[in-house]
Design an enzyme around this catalytic site. Structure first.
Site, PDB file in Angstrom:
ATOM      1  N   SER A  42      21.293  26.789  10.822  1.00  0.00           N
ATOM      2  CA  SER A  42      21.307  26.058  12.092  1.00  0.00           C
ATOM      3  C   SER A  42      19.982  25.339  12.282  1.00  0.00           C
ATOM      4  O   SER A  42      18.919  25.968  12.332  1.00  0.00           O
ATOM      5  CB  SER A  42      21.544  27.026  13.251  1.00  0.00           C
ATOM      6  OG  SER A  42      21.162  26.399  14.459  1.00  0.00           O
ATOM      7  N   ASP A  82      23.570  22.194  16.421  1.00  0.00           N
ATOM      8  CA  ASP A  82      23.870  22.732  17.755  1.00  0.00           C
ATOM      9  C   ASP A  82      23.546  21.698  18.830  1.00  0.00           C
ATOM     10  O   ASP A  82      22.380  21.365  19.051  1.00  0.00           O
ATOM     11  CB  ASP A  82      23.024  23.987  18.000  1.00  0.00           C
ATOM     12  CG  ASP A  82      23.548  25.168  17.221  1.00  0.00           C
ATOM     13  OD1 ASP A  82      24.744  25.465  17.344  1.00  0.00           O
ATOM     14  OD2 ASP A  82      22.762  25.789  16.487  1.00  0.00           O
ATOM     15  N   HIS A  94      28.424  21.585  16.367  1.00  0.00           N
ATOM     16  CA  HIS A  94      28.861  22.588  17.343  1.00  0.00           C
ATOM     17  C   HIS A  94      28.507  22.064  18.733  1.00  0.00           C
ATOM     18  O   HIS A  94      27.337  22.082  19.132  1.00  0.00           O
ATOM     19  CB  HIS A  94      28.147  23.909  17.019  1.00  0.00           C
ATOM     20  CG  HIS A  94      28.415  25.021  17.966  1.00  0.00           C
ATOM     21  ND1 HIS A  94      27.669  26.182  18.004  1.00  0.00           N
ATOM     22  CD2 HIS A  94      29.371  25.177  18.927  1.00  0.00           C
ATOM     23  CE1 HIS A  94      28.134  26.991  18.930  1.00  0.00           C
ATOM     24  NE2 HIS A  94      29.162  26.402  19.523  1.00  0.00           N
ATOM     25  N   MET A 121      31.272  33.082  18.689  1.00  0.00           N
ATOM     26  CA  MET A 121      29.879  33.263  19.100  1.00  0.00           C
ATOM     27  C   MET A 121      29.580  34.756  19.138  1.00  0.00           C
ATOM     28  O   MET A 121      30.325  35.532  19.751  1.00  0.00           O
ATOM     29  CB  MET A 121      29.637  32.694  20.498  1.00  0.00           C
ATOM     30  CG  MET A 121      29.631  31.187  20.630  1.00  0.00           C
ATOM     31  SD  MET A 121      28.432  30.270  19.637  1.00  0.00           S
ATOM     32  CE  MET A 121      26.917  31.146  19.894  1.00  0.00           C
ATOM     33  N   GLY A 146      23.256  29.005  23.658  1.00  0.00           N
ATOM     34  CA  GLY A 146      22.172  28.341  24.382  1.00  0.00           C
ATOM     35  C   GLY A 146      20.827  28.448  23.685  1.00  0.00           C
ATOM     36  O   GLY A 146      20.005  27.556  23.802  1.00  0.00           O
ATOM     37  N   PHE A 147      20.631  29.521  22.962  1.00  0.00           N
ATOM     38  CA  PHE A 147      19.322  29.722  22.332  1.00  0.00           C
ATOM     39  C   PHE A 147      19.477  30.390  20.965  1.00  0.00           C
ATOM     40  O   PHE A 147      20.361  31.235  20.788  1.00  0.00           O
ATOM     41  CB  PHE A 147      18.437  30.619  23.217  1.00  0.00           C
ATOM     42  CG  PHE A 147      18.205  30.015  24.572  1.00  0.00           C
ATOM     43  CD1 PHE A 147      17.169  29.100  24.766  1.00  0.00           C
ATOM     44  CD2 PHE A 147      19.036  30.334  25.638  1.00  0.00           C
ATOM     45  CE1 PHE A 147      16.977  28.517  26.011  1.00  0.00           C
ATOM     46  CE2 PHE A 147      18.852  29.751  26.888  1.00  0.00           C
ATOM     47  CZ  PHE A 147      17.813  28.849  27.080  1.00  0.00           C
ATOM     48  N   GLY A 166      17.691  32.832  17.952  1.00  0.00           N
ATOM     49  CA  GLY A 166      16.827  34.001  17.945  1.00  0.00           C
ATOM     50  C   GLY A 166      17.270  35.156  18.829  1.00  0.00           C
ATOM     51  O   GLY A 166      16.474  36.047  19.123  1.00  0.00           O
ATOM     52  N   ASP A 176      28.534  32.891  14.550  1.00  0.00           N
ATOM     53  CA  ASP A 176      27.330  32.152  14.958  1.00  0.00           C
ATOM     54  C   ASP A 176      26.555  32.927  16.017  1.00  0.00           C
ATOM     55  O   ASP A 176      27.044  33.149  17.122  1.00  0.00           O
ATOM     56  CB  ASP A 176      27.782  30.786  15.509  1.00  0.00           C
ATOM     57  CG  ASP A 176      26.616  29.886  15.869  1.00  0.00           C
ATOM     58  OD1 ASP A 176      25.456  30.236  15.564  1.00  0.00           O
ATOM     59  OD2 ASP A 176      26.874  28.820  16.462  1.00  0.00           O
ATOM     60  N   GLY A 177      25.327  33.301  15.662  1.00  0.00           N
ATOM     61  CA  GLY A 177      24.440  33.944  16.619  1.00  0.00           C
ATOM     62  C   GLY A 177      23.940  35.285  16.124  1.00  0.00           C
ATOM     63  O   GLY A 177      24.732  36.219  15.950  1.00  0.00           O
ATOM     64  N   GLY A 178      22.642  35.363  15.859  1.00  0.00           N
ATOM     65  CA  GLY A 178      22.052  36.643  15.456  1.00  0.00           C
ATOM     66  C   GLY A 178      22.495  37.144  14.088  1.00  0.00           C
ATOM     67  O   GLY A 178      22.365  38.327  13.787  1.00  0.00           O
ATOM     68  N   GLY A 237      20.294  30.672  11.914  1.00  0.00           N
ATOM     69  CA  GLY A 237      19.129  29.878  12.298  1.00  0.00           C
ATOM     70  C   GLY A 237      17.861  30.600  11.903  1.00  0.00           C
ATOM     71  O   GLY A 237      17.250  30.320  10.865  1.00  0.00           O
TER      72      GLY A 237
HETATM   73  C1  DX5 Z   1      23.320  29.425  19.762  1.00  0.00           C
HETATM   74  C2  DX5 Z   1      23.669  28.487  18.596  1.00  0.00           C
HETATM   75  C3  DX5 Z   1      23.442  29.115  17.262  1.00  0.00           C
HETATM   76  C4  DX5 Z   1      22.025  29.569  17.034  1.00  0.00           C
HETATM   77  C5  DX5 Z   1      21.928  30.423  15.826  1.00  0.00           C
HETATM   78  O1  DX5 Z   1      23.650  28.823  20.942  1.00  0.00           O
HETATM   79  O2  DX5 Z   1      25.018  28.112  18.651  1.00  0.00           O
HETATM   80  O3  DX5 Z   1      23.883  28.258  16.227  1.00  0.00           O
HETATM   81  O4  DX5 Z   1      21.133  28.493  16.911  1.00  0.00           O
HETATM   82  O5  DX5 Z   1      20.597  30.833  15.713  1.00  0.00           O
HETATM   83  P1  DX5 Z   1      20.219  32.322  15.333  1.00  0.00           P
HETATM   84  O6  DX5 Z   1      20.736  32.527  13.949  1.00  0.00           O
HETATM   85  O7  DX5 Z   1      18.736  32.324  15.411  1.00  0.00           O
HETATM   86  O8  DX5 Z   1      20.881  33.242  16.321  1.00  0.00           O
HETATM   87 ZN    ZN Z   2      25.906  27.041  16.822  1.00  0.00          ZN
END
Ligand code: DX5
Ligand code: ZN
Length: 221
Positions: A7, A34, A65, A136, A141-142, A144, A174-176, A196
């Protein structure tokens, strides 16, 4: 085969061209882009101009996304910017079917993303229309954030539904996502791992991508 989609949100924004070239050489499969509008999610990222500027810098598949309200307004600009997949959130679409058709008509492959607490049942009549489902595993939104473990059984359930549909549909998480949960996710049926922080936060992007892929393929063998 497990695909890894770094990401861009976690990349060094002052050096995006270099970052994208580095993960391309490092063996990434897709580039996850994103898009955040400050309404659907409490953050703003970047728009079609940036996606278009990066298009000529890599051969990676562009996985867009859309974390935006009224995503139908942004399908054409992102299609023109070079998106291959365009994924919209079910929570943002009163007429999901219409938006999926619109994405196909724009020449892209359609996906639907679900927030952690959104049930899979919203897709009940739509499996035939989909090329991708994105689950998700954090609140969007963020980058990390920490992986939400209750999404793991949801991944397994989605994998069952995809099998029943008898169609090739990518199951994206997607996410963490990181080296600790990649194996379990792939075992549950994930086919694309968005990462990411686990990739861009690693001293060697190549090692991180390889580690995620190896964990994934080992858990399948
Ligand atoms: C969150 C995004 C993700 C995120 C993944 O809103 O959709 O794609 O950037 O980042 P990490 O892998 O750091 O959770
Ligand atoms: Zn994403």
């Amino acid at each position: 085969m497990i695909l890894v989609a770094p990401s861009l949100l976690a990349a060094d924004f002052a050096n995006l061209q270099r970052e994208v070239e580095e993960i391309t050489e490092a063996g990434a499969d897709w580039l996850h882009l994103d898009i955040m509008d400050g309404h659907f999610v409490p953050n703003i990222s970047f728009g079609p101009g940036l996606v278009s500027a990066l298009r000529s810098k890599t051969s990676l598949i562009f996985d867009v996304h859309l974390m935006v309200c009224q995503p139908e307004k942004f399908v054409a600009p992102f299609a023109e910017a070079g998106a291959d997949y365009i994924t919209v959130h079910a929570e943002a679409c009163p007429d999901l079917y219409r938006v999926l058709r619109q994405i196909k008509e724009a020449g892209c492959r359609p996906g639907v993303a679900l927030n952690p607490a959104t049930p899979l049942s919203v897709l009940e009549y739509l499996w035939e229309e989909l090329d991708l489902v994105l689950l998700m595993s954090v609140s969007p939104g963020f980058g990390g954030q920490e992986f939400l473990p209750f999404v793991l059984p949801k991944v397994a359930e989605a994998a069952r539904r995809i099998k029943e549909a008898g169609k090739e549909i990518f199951l994206v998480v997607d996410g963490g996502v990181n080296m600790e949960n990649a194996a379990a996710l792939v075992q549950a049926g994930a086919t694309v791992l968005v990462a990411g922080t686990a990739v861009f936060g690693h001293p060697s992007r190549a090692e991180a991508i390889k580690a995620l892929k190896d964990l994934g393929s080992k858990s399948l063998s």
